[in-house]
Design a protein around this motif. Structure first.
Motif, PDB file in Angstrom:
ATOM      1  N   VAL A 189     142.465 -25.564 -53.393  1.00 15.39           N
ATOM      2  CA  VAL A 189     141.897 -25.091 -52.125  1.00 15.39           C
ATOM      3  C   VAL A 189     141.014 -26.385 -51.857  1.00 15.39           C
ATOM      4  CG1 VAL A 189     140.337 -23.272 -51.303  1.00 15.39           C
ATOM      5  CG2 VAL A 189     142.126 -22.788 -53.011  1.00 15.39           C
ATOM      6  N   GLU A 190     140.930 -26.684 -50.611  1.00 13.51           N
ATOM      7  CA  GLU A 190     140.351 -27.837 -50.259  1.00 13.51           C
ATOM      8  C   GLU A 190     138.859 -27.447 -49.944  1.00 13.51           C
ATOM      9  OE1 GLU A 190     141.971 -29.718 -46.890  1.00 13.51           O
ATOM     10  OE2 GLU A 190     143.624 -30.412 -48.068  1.00 13.51           O
ATOM     11  N   ALA A 191     137.745 -27.996 -50.551  1.00 16.79           N
ATOM     12  CA  ALA A 191     136.448 -27.301 -50.343  1.00 16.79           C
ATOM     13  C   ALA A 191     135.360 -28.632 -50.220  1.00 16.79           C
ATOM     14  CB  ALA A 191     135.995 -26.451 -51.629  1.00 16.79           C
ATOM     15  N   ALA A 192     134.280 -28.294 -49.762  1.00 19.77           N
ATOM     16  CA  ALA A 192     133.361 -29.441 -49.670  1.00 19.77           C
ATOM     17  C   ALA A 192     131.871 -28.793 -50.049  1.00 19.77           C
ATOM     18  CB  ALA A 192     133.378 -29.747 -48.219  1.00 19.77           C
ATOM     19  N   LEU A 193     131.127 -29.537 -50.474  1.00 27.02           N
ATOM     20  CA  LEU A 193     129.838 -29.202 -51.076  1.00 27.02           C
ATOM     21  C   LEU A 193     128.946 -29.372 -50.063  1.00 27.02           C
ATOM     22  CD1 LEU A 193     128.195 -28.286 -53.325  1.00 27.02           C
ATOM     23  CD2 LEU A 193     127.586 -30.941 -53.832  1.00 27.02           C
ATOM     24  N   VAL A 194     127.984 -28.337 -49.749  1.00 22.85           N
ATOM     25  CA  VAL A 194     126.978 -28.323 -48.562  1.00 22.85           C
ATOM     26  C   VAL A 194     125.497 -28.242 -49.012  1.00 22.85           C
ATOM     27  CG1 VAL A 194     126.491 -27.291 -46.297  1.00 22.85           C
ATOM     28  CG2 VAL A 194     128.970 -27.337 -46.835  1.00 22.85           C
ATOM     29  N   ARG A 195     124.773 -29.228 -48.669  1.00 21.97           N
ATOM     30  CA  ARG A 195     123.521 -28.962 -49.018  1.00 21.97           C
ATOM     31  C   ARG A 195     122.440 -28.697 -48.041  1.00 21.97           C
ATOM     32  NH1 ARG A 195     120.786 -34.525 -51.428  1.00 21.97           N
ATOM     33  NH2 ARG A 195     120.727 -34.859 -49.142  1.00 21.97           N
ATOM     34  N   VAL A 196     121.682 -27.343 -48.270  1.00 26.01           N
ATOM     35  CA  VAL A 196     120.718 -27.272 -47.238  1.00 26.01           C
ATOM     36  C   VAL A 196     119.122 -27.085 -47.809  1.00 26.01           C
ATOM     37  CG1 VAL A 196     120.158 -25.124 -45.827  1.00 26.01           C
ATOM     38  CG2 VAL A 196     122.465 -25.638 -46.306  1.00 26.01           C
ATOM     39  N   GLN A 197     118.298 -27.766 -47.107  1.00 23.53           N
ATOM     40  CA  GLN A 197     116.767 -27.685 -47.282  1.00 23.53           C
ATOM     41  C   GLN A 197     116.479 -26.335 -47.578  1.00 23.53           C
ATOM     42  OE1 GLN A 197     115.360 -30.916 -47.803  1.00 23.53           O
ATOM     43  NE2 GLN A 197     113.463 -29.755 -48.431  1.00 23.53           N
ATOM     44  N   VAL A 242     134.156 -20.482 -44.081  1.00 23.01           N
ATOM     45  CA  VAL A 242     134.007 -19.715 -45.149  1.00 23.01           C
ATOM     46  C   VAL A 242     133.213 -20.404 -46.402  1.00 23.01           C
ATOM     47  CG1 VAL A 242     135.908 -18.572 -46.840  1.00 23.01           C
ATOM     48  CG2 VAL A 242     136.334 -18.742 -44.555  1.00 23.01           C
ATOM     49  N   ARG A 243     132.290 -19.467 -46.797  1.00 20.53           N
ATOM     50  CA  ARG A 243     131.328 -20.296 -48.080  1.00 20.53           C
ATOM     51  C   ARG A 243     131.427 -19.428 -49.061  1.00 20.53           C
ATOM     52  NH1 ARG A 243     126.518 -23.377 -44.601  1.00 20.53           N
ATOM     53  NH2 ARG A 243     127.759 -25.246 -43.745  1.00 20.53           N
ATOM     54  N   ILE A 244     131.024 -20.157 -50.405  1.00 20.28           N
ATOM     55  CA  ILE A 244     130.832 -19.545 -51.270  1.00 20.28           C
ATOM     56  C   ILE A 244     129.167 -19.962 -51.819  1.00 20.28           C
ATOM     57  CG2 ILE A 244     131.391 -19.037 -53.895  1.00 20.28           C
ATOM     58  CD1 ILE A 244     134.157 -19.970 -53.294  1.00 20.28           C
ATOM     59  N   GLY A 245     128.294 -18.969 -52.077  1.00 20.29           N
ATOM     60  CA  GLY A 245     127.023 -19.372 -52.525  1.00 20.29           C
ATOM     61  C   GLY A 245     126.047 -18.413 -51.820  1.00 20.29           C
ATOM     62  N   PRO A 246     124.857 -18.836 -51.881  1.00 19.20           N
ATOM     63  CA  PRO A 246     124.263 -20.072 -52.114  1.00 19.20           C
ATOM     64  C   PRO A 246     124.184 -20.047 -53.743  1.00 19.20           C
ATOM     65  CG  PRO A 246     122.667 -18.474 -51.708  1.00 19.20           C
ATOM     66  CD  PRO A 246     123.769 -17.805 -51.504  1.00 19.20           C
ATOM     67  N   PHE A 247     123.792 -21.417 -54.211  1.00 16.01           N
ATOM     68  CA  PHE A 247     123.459 -22.050 -55.455  1.00 16.01           C
ATOM     69  C   PHE A 247     122.168 -22.692 -55.636  1.00 16.01           C
ATOM     70  CE2 PHE A 247     128.262 -21.924 -55.130  1.00 16.01           C
ATOM     71  CZ  PHE A 247     128.470 -20.997 -56.034  1.00 16.01           C
ATOM     72  N   ASN A 248     121.290 -22.109 -56.591  1.00 12.20           N
ATOM     73  CA  ASN A 248     120.285 -22.908 -56.717  1.00 12.20           C
ATOM     74  C   ASN A 248     120.253 -24.071 -57.542  1.00 12.20           C
ATOM     75  OD1 ASN A 248     118.716 -20.734 -55.200  1.00 12.20           O
ATOM     76  ND2 ASN A 248     118.623 -19.328 -57.240  1.00 12.20           N
ATOM     77  N   GLN A 249     121.132 -24.383 -58.025  1.00  9.11           N
ATOM     78  CA  GLN A 249     121.503 -25.362 -58.985  1.00  9.11           C
ATOM     79  C   GLN A 249     122.765 -26.326 -58.432  1.00  9.11           C
ATOM     80  OE1 GLN A 249     121.387 -24.404 -62.962  1.00  9.11           O
ATOM     81  NE2 GLN A 249     119.567 -23.666 -63.128  1.00  9.11           N
TER      82      GLN A 249
END
Length: 217
Positions: free
Chosen positions: A208-216, A185-192
């Motif tokens: 709510v436990e969440a984590a930041l995910v970075r994608v090239q 379950v993801r929110i995004g994408p964000f350009n910044q």
């Protein structure tokens, strides 16, 4: 002796009877001659009496007893005129100088948007700050905020519904991990990154436990 006694009794009885009849006759004559109230009043009236009564009742008002006396009449209620609207003078030299200007309605206050304010403060848009000199033109990464990975799709749907109640739209993506299907379950994408950090902070505030995910890119 007995005859004298009997004759005296008979004589007394006759005299008493005659006296009673006379009294009854007198009462009857008196009753027939005396006028009866509310019945014989009109019989014995004369024309002169009718004229006098008409003159006496000429100014009679049958509703005089029901009228309210002047002392008990409440004073009239005076409603003051509304105060005139203030006139705002126009600056000197303006086309509207010398003409009254009607006051403008007050602008309703805007509703607070904590998430939007937080994002603008992170990106520098709230203060109008320009990016520093020498900074890269664009971020080479795209950011997501992952609010959990679940083995059952029903659990992922429940998490997305919870995020929707917080005003955040999330997507569910399926991926195989260690030979098993995982539903993320993801929110995004964000350009910044600043916007992704603001969303992550908002989720943590709501428990709510969440984590930041970075994608090239």
């Amino acid at each position: 002796m007995a005859r004298k006694h009997f004759g005296g009794t008979l004589t007394g009885f006759v005299i008493g009877l005659l006296v009673g009849l006379g009294i009854a006759l007198s009462v009857a004559v008196y009753v027939t001659r005396v006028p009866v109230p509310f019945v014989d009043r009109g019989v014995s009236r004369k024309p002169a009496q009718d004229v006098e009564e008409a003159e006496r009742n000429k100014g009679w008002n049958p509703n005089a007893g029901l009228a309210t006396s002047p002392a008990t009449v409440p004073p009239p209620v005076v409603i003051p005129d509304p105060a005139p609207a203030p006139v705002v003078a126009a600056p000197a030299g303006s086309p509207a100088a010398g003409k009254p200007v009607a006051p403008q309605p007050a602008t309703p206050p805007t509703q607070a948007d904590p998430l939007g304010e937080l994002m603008r403060s992170r990106t520098g848009a709230a203060n109008g700050a320009a990016p520093p000199a020498g900074a890269p033109a664009a971020d080479p990464f795209t950011y997501f905020v992952q609010a959990g990975a679940f083995r059952a799709p029903e659990e992922a749907e429940a998490q997305r519904a919870r995020l929707a109640m917080l005003g955040m739209a999330a997507d569910i993506s399926e991926r195989e991990q260690s030979g098993r299907a995982v539903f993320r379950v993801r929110i995004g994408p964000f350009n910044q990154k600043a916007m992704a950090d603001a969303t992550l902070e908002q989720l943590e505030i709501n428990g709510v436990e969440a984590a930041l995910v970075r994608v090239q890119r």
